[in-house]
Design an enzyme around this catalytic site. Structure first.
Site, short mmCIF file in Angstrom:
data_model
loop_
_atom_site.label_atom_id
_atom_site.label_comp_id
_atom_site.label_asym_id
_atom_site.label_seq_id
_atom_site.Cartn_x
_atom_site.Cartn_y
_atom_site.Cartn_z
N ASP A 9 29.60 26.27 -9.26
CA ASP A 9 28.52 26.95 -9.94
C ASP A 9 27.56 27.63 -8.97
OD1 ASP A 9 28.32 26.12 -13.12
OD2 ASP A 9 29.48 24.73 -11.90
N LYS A 28 30.54 20.57 -10.81
CA LYS A 28 30.39 19.51 -11.81
C LYS A 28 30.35 18.14 -11.16
CE LYS A 28 29.99 20.22 -15.28
NZ LYS A 28 28.68 20.44 -15.96
#
Length: 373
Positions: free
Chosen positions: A256, A267
């Site tokens: 991300d 994650k």
């Protein structure tokens, strides 16, 4: 606000082949968003017509995955512009305000801010050119569609660069969902799996379930199974065991946000996998578009980490699994230090340490040809 919804019983089949299940589609002035919280049991598309609905969709993880979040936000800006009823000379102010509002939906994925910055810049250009209201709205939609299409092209290039790292018979472990459901198509970490399938390269994929929201079980396992790819689902705490058995030849994950020094936010649970991979001498790869690389953030320590509601841990999917009143820590992401990363795979090629210099070099050269550092 949740928008209208429509249901399908499963992905569409065309001429005997499975049509990919896409997370986002623009149709007749509406954003169709696949509600990924309901997979794999239900396939529900939400019909969104307002930026508030897009904000809620991103925040509630109806859409997730850094690239898909950015695409959704871009269309959210379009919806905000389309619904504006005020004075034309305040159109730009309204569009910029809509973009700032959408930026508050989730804090960690840098693609969200990258896409919104592109939309704001395009809005400023359209306003400066004194185009009509109709042309301004059409220009914003064209920019959002360009972001959407470019992501599909980028993901395929990532897959093409990653594919030589894998040979038939290899076991590959992945975490969370970095596939077509998280992007425009193909995915980042899953892209080489799809291209391997196209070329007859047989890989054995292992997917972590990815607690507490189970994106690996609900999304990655579902997506790969639908595509006919050999996939085995694992509980998160089984990774070390399967590595020790020699079943895993490589780990590949999405991300991300990547800091300038190569630290990787992904994650929760990714850091643990990287440590295990290092202990078992297994390469640990990160697949990332350039839009996810944040040279303005020096290191992973400076990446904001989203913390989510305790009920995701204590009452996952509506069933209480922990004592009432128990204290809960529920970060959605963790940061993997750069020294645990074997290579970062981008649309421009494979980047190896030292990451600070080599990541910066990707942005210094506008040539899209393969770079290997």
């Amino acid at each position: 606000m949740s928008g209208r919804s429509s249901r399908n019983t499963g992905p569409t089949r065309i001429e005997g082949r499975q049509e990919p299940l896409l997370s986002l589609r623009w149709s007749e002035g509406k954003l169709l968003m696949l509600d990924q919280r309901l997979l794999p049991e239900e396939i529900v598309f939400l019909e969104l017509t307002a930026p508030e609905e897009v904000w809620e969709g991103i925040h509630a993880m109806k859409v997730r995955g850094a690239p898909a979040i950015g695409i959704a936000a871009a269309y959210g800006v379009v919806l905000g512009a389309n619904s504006y009823q005020g004075d034309e000379d305040r159109w730009l102010e309204h569009v910029l305000s809509t973009a700032e509002y959408l930026a508050t939906s989730r804090p960690t994925a840098v693609n969200l801010f990258w896409a919104l910055d592109r939309m704001k810049e395009r809005a400023e250009q359209l306003a400066a050119a004194q185009h009509s209201r109709e042309l301004r709205d059409e220009g914003l939609l064209a920019e959002a569609i360009a972001i959407h299409r470019e992501d599909e092209e980028v993901c395929r290039k990532i897959g093409e660069h990653a594919l030589p790292l894998f040979t038939s018979g290899m076991g590959v472990l992945t975490h969370c969902n970095a596939g077509g459901l998280a992007t425009a198509r193909y995915g980042t970490a899953l892209a080489p799996f799809y291209l391997a399938q196209e070329q007859g390269i047989e890989l054995k994929i292992y997917a972590d379930e990815t607690r507490p929201v189970l994106q690996g079980a609900r999304l990655t396992a579902f997506e790969l199974q639908q595509a006919g790819i050999d996939v085995t689902l694992l509980c998160d705490n089984m990774a070390g065991l399967v590595m020790s058995k020699g079943w895993i030849d490589a780990v590949i994950v999405g991300t991300d946000r990547i800091a300038a020094n190569g630290d990787v936010a992904n994650k929760i649970g990714t850091y643990s996998l990287a440590v295990l991979a290092k202990a078992h001498n297994i390469p640990f790869y990160v697949a990332s578009p350039l839009s996810t690389i944040d040279l303005g953030t020096e290191s992973g320590e400076l990446i904001p980490i989203e913390e989510r509601a305790e009920h995701e841990v204590t009452e996952g999917f509506g069933k209480r699994t922990a004592p009432a009143g128990i204290k809960v820590y529920n970060p959605s992401f963790d940061v993997t230090p750069n020294h645990l990363v074997t290579a970062i795979i981008t649309e421009k090629g494979i980047v190896k340490p030292p990451f600070r210099d080599h990541l910066a070099a990707l942005f210094n050269d506008k040539d899209d040809s393969l770079k290997s550092f």
